[in-house]
Design a protein around this motif. Structure first.
Motif, mmCIF file in Angstrom:
data_model
loop_
_atom_site.group_PDB
_atom_site.id
_atom_site.type_symbol
_atom_site.label_atom_id
_atom_site.label_comp_id
_atom_site.label_asym_id
_atom_site.label_seq_id
_atom_site.Cartn_x
_atom_site.Cartn_y
_atom_site.Cartn_z
ATOM 1 N N ILE A 184 -15.323 162.397 -49.150
ATOM 2 C CA ILE A 184 -15.769 161.260 -48.394
ATOM 3 C C ILE A 184 -15.723 160.571 -48.520
ATOM 4 C CG2 ILE A 184 -18.589 160.344 -47.350
ATOM 5 C CD1 ILE A 184 -18.665 162.759 -46.957
ATOM 6 N N ARG A 185 -15.035 159.134 -47.406
ATOM 7 C CA ARG A 185 -13.917 158.496 -47.767
ATOM 8 C C ARG A 185 -15.117 156.700 -47.534
ATOM 9 N NH1 ARG A 185 -8.904 160.680 -47.039
ATOM 10 N NH2 ARG A 185 -9.763 163.419 -46.806
ATOM 11 N N ILE A 186 -14.315 155.633 -48.139
ATOM 12 C CA ILE A 186 -15.279 154.855 -47.249
ATOM 13 C C ILE A 186 -15.104 154.499 -45.575
ATOM 14 C CG2 ILE A 186 -14.465 152.263 -47.045
ATOM 15 C CD1 ILE A 186 -14.391 151.890 -50.351
ATOM 16 N N SER A 252 -8.382 152.593 -46.510
ATOM 17 C CA SER A 252 -9.825 152.804 -47.220
ATOM 18 C C SER A 252 -9.918 154.154 -46.774
ATOM 19 C CB SER A 252 -10.757 151.719 -45.784
ATOM 20 O OG SER A 252 -10.877 152.027 -44.482
ATOM 21 N N ASP A 253 -9.028 154.554 -46.294
ATOM 22 C CA ASP A 253 -9.418 156.215 -46.000
ATOM 23 C C ASP A 253 -8.888 157.078 -47.650
ATOM 24 O OD1 ASP A 253 -7.143 155.813 -45.129
ATOM 25 O OD2 ASP A 253 -6.455 157.958 -44.576
ATOM 26 N N ASN A 254 -8.932 156.316 -47.663
ATOM 27 C CA ASN A 254 -8.014 157.393 -49.110
ATOM 28 C C ASN A 254 -8.359 156.747 -50.301
ATOM 29 O OD1 ASN A 254 -5.893 158.460 -48.072
ATOM 30 N ND2 ASN A 254 -3.984 157.473 -48.775
ATOM 31 N N ILE A 255 -9.720 155.972 -50.466
ATOM 32 C CA ILE A 255 -10.461 155.894 -51.174
ATOM 33 C C ILE A 255 -12.025 156.309 -51.182
ATOM 34 C CG2 ILE A 255 -12.201 154.296 -52.705
ATOM 35 C CD1 ILE A 255 -8.706 153.252 -52.592
ATOM 36 N N PHE A 262 -7.828 159.784 -55.567
ATOM 37 C CA PHE A 262 -7.292 161.074 -54.383
ATOM 38 C C PHE A 262 -6.072 160.526 -53.706
ATOM 39 C CE2 PHE A 262 -9.265 162.476 -50.602
ATOM 40 C CZ PHE A 262 -9.399 160.653 -49.834
ATOM 41 N N ASP A 263 -5.524 161.775 -53.327
ATOM 42 C CA ASP A 263 -4.675 161.336 -52.057
ATOM 43 C C ASP A 263 -3.392 160.764 -52.761
ATOM 44 O OD1 ASP A 263 -3.228 162.738 -49.569
ATOM 45 O OD2 ASP A 263 -4.172 161.098 -48.067
ATOM 46 N N TYR A 264 -2.458 161.770 -53.276
ATOM 47 C CA TYR A 264 -1.123 161.402 -53.621
ATOM 48 C C TYR A 264 -0.111 161.383 -52.955
ATOM 49 C CZ TYR A 264 -3.895 161.177 -57.191
ATOM 50 O OH TYR A 264 -5.897 160.521 -58.050
HETATM 51 MG MG MG Z 1 -4.803 160.031 -46.706
#
Ligand code: MG
Ligand code: AMP
Length: 458
Positions: A184-186, A252-255, A262-264
């Protein structure tokens, strides 16, 4: 030896409809296991799988027993480089399964490169093998350095040829499975705010409190969630800085709402303590440069607060945003002490130590890993001559009282050099894979990183 049982718990389904879409995984021409994380598979009760079973689940995505009946591509929006994009969502991944680890923590198995979804836009839904190798190395390194990160659970090469403008193409394909404390992302909250979907937002707040913060939601649930997310993201920003890590794409979709990193993608470790050092070649404004990461993460937390105003007045949220920097700073100081393997003394001494460390790093071309390695335990038994000049005086003075040679007990601390993960090393691992399918350096590096992790733990 205690065997951890497999404990499926697909609680995502309790959110009801409107959060994700069922999708079909791509079918790949070939499956070759390149990395299976048996260390973490053991904690999930999944280490007993034979390689063919592993491929069936983590390459072909046959459902795990009593888990999600079909993969779910999650819906989300987000700010990309501060520009709002309602056209995001899992474009090359999905939620595959949920389960509890040996401590009862809820973990997701999510994918990257598993095929197209309704959110793929013009993308092919695929991951390059090099991208997968990079994510394995980033997650292993961050885990060893004590950063709260997702883990790479599995990497399977899939036998397709991909076209990419940032890699010599055609380039090899892979599918990655990520083990993480939620997806679940911001941006998941921002989407519900954009849709003015107060009912689902309230449900999501409760879900996050319950499953990622182990709290029963009360009347103040949104305020409480923001408070917890602020604390966890301040920790995360401090961890990135102390690790010298540059994530590269702090959109904000990677937080993650759980505060787990995550998401490197285009990540790098900073070779020197340079606040302007930028990882992503497409980050022309240096928005996510090394030194700007705390601001970037804070900015994203502000977007979460804005989204939460869909279900609550702004007033009780504002003070939580203001105190974010006040949570970040002591966390940063603490993480620097942890990297040095020293413990807190007085507030004044701790502040002086931090200032001295930053002064030395910012004022020289020293590699941060080198400094932390040489001065592990507040003493420098092997390379004292490298720290003789006047510009090291304040640092040597500040650290003297922290001497704790026991922190160097592991033989790693007597090696000639620290384990680092700079871009040249990354490329040197990739070259033999690309040229002759030689994975020796890749596996050697993972072993070296894990040994460093053991040494760092104590
Ligand atoms: Mg992403
Ligand atoms: P990222 O910056 O990697 O977090 O990705 C941003 C958005 O682009 C997300 O919606 C991803 O799912 C999507 N995306 C990235 N790469 C691809 C791809 N190769 N195919 C489809 N969607 C992608």
């Amino acid at each position: 030896m205690q065997v951890t049982p497999y404990r499926p718990d697909p609680v995502y389904l309790s959110l009801g409809e409107g959060f994700a879409d069922p999708v079909r995984p791509a079918s790949f021409p070939r499956h070759v296991i390149r990395f299976r994380n048996d260390r973490h598979a053991a904690e999930m009760g999944l280490d007993h799988l034979r390689d063919d079973e592993w491929i069936a689940h983590f390459g072909k995505f046959e459902p795990l027993p009593d888990n999600l009946p079909e993969p779910l591509a999650m819906r989300y929006h987000g700010h990309q480089f501060q520009v709002y994009n309602p056209d995001l969502g899992d474009g090359r991944g999905f939620l595959f399964a949920q389960m509890r680890d040996s401590n009862g923590r809820l973990l997701d198995l999510g994918t990257k490169g598993s095929g197209q979804t309704p959110w793929s836009r013009a993308g092919d839904g695929r991951l390059t093998l090099k991208g997968g190798v990079r994510e394995v190395l980033a997650t292993e390194m961050l885990e060893a350095l004590g950063v709260n990160t997702s883990k790479t659970f599995s990497l399977i090469e899939t036998g397709e040829n991909l076209q990419r403008h940032d890699e010599p193409s055609p380039t090899r394909s892979a599918v990655l499975v990520r083990l993480s404390h939620g997806h679940i992302r911001i941006g998941t909250f921002q989407r519900l705010a954009a849709l003015k979907d107060a009912e689902r937002m309230a449900r999501l707040v409760d879900y996050c409190l319950r499953h990622y913060y182990d709290e029963e939601p009360g009347a103040d649930a949104p305020v409480r969630l923001l408070e917890l997310v602020a604390g966890q993201t301040a920790e995360l920003a401090a961890s990135y800085m102390a690790a010298g890590f540059v994530h590269g794409v702090l959109n904000s979709d990677n937080i993650n709402i759980s505060g787990e990193s995550f998401d490197y993608g285009p990540w790098r470790f900073a070779p020197t303590w340079d606040g302007e050092f930028t990882a992503a070649y497409f980050d022309h404004q240096r928005l996510y440069a090394f030194g700007r990461q705390p601001q970037a993460i804070h900015w994203n937390v502000v977007q979460l607060a804005r989204a939460l105003t869909t279900i609550i007045a702004a007033e009780p949220l504002l003070p939580l945003l203001e105190i974010w920097p006040k949570m970040f700073e002591p966390a940063f100081h603490r993480k620097i002490r942890e990297r040095l393997g020293v413990t807190s003394r007085s507030e004044d001494e701790d502040a002086a130590l931090f200032t001295a460390v930053e002064g030395v790093l910012a004022g020289t071309d020293l590699n941060p890993d080198r400094l932390f390695f040489d001065w592990r335990g507040g003493v420098c038994p092997h390379r004292a001559e490298a720290y003789q000049g006047d510009h090291f005086a304040a640092f040597r003075n500040a650290i003297a009282a922290y001497a704790n040679p026991a922190a160097r007990a592991h033989d790693y601390w007597s090696d000639a050099a620290p384990v680092t993960m700079l871009i040249d090393e990354m490329e040197a691992i990739w070259t033999p894979i690309a040229e002759s399918d030689d994975w020796t350096s890749f596996h050697d590096k993972i072993n070296a990183i894990r040994r460093m992790g053991e040494a760092t733990k104590g």
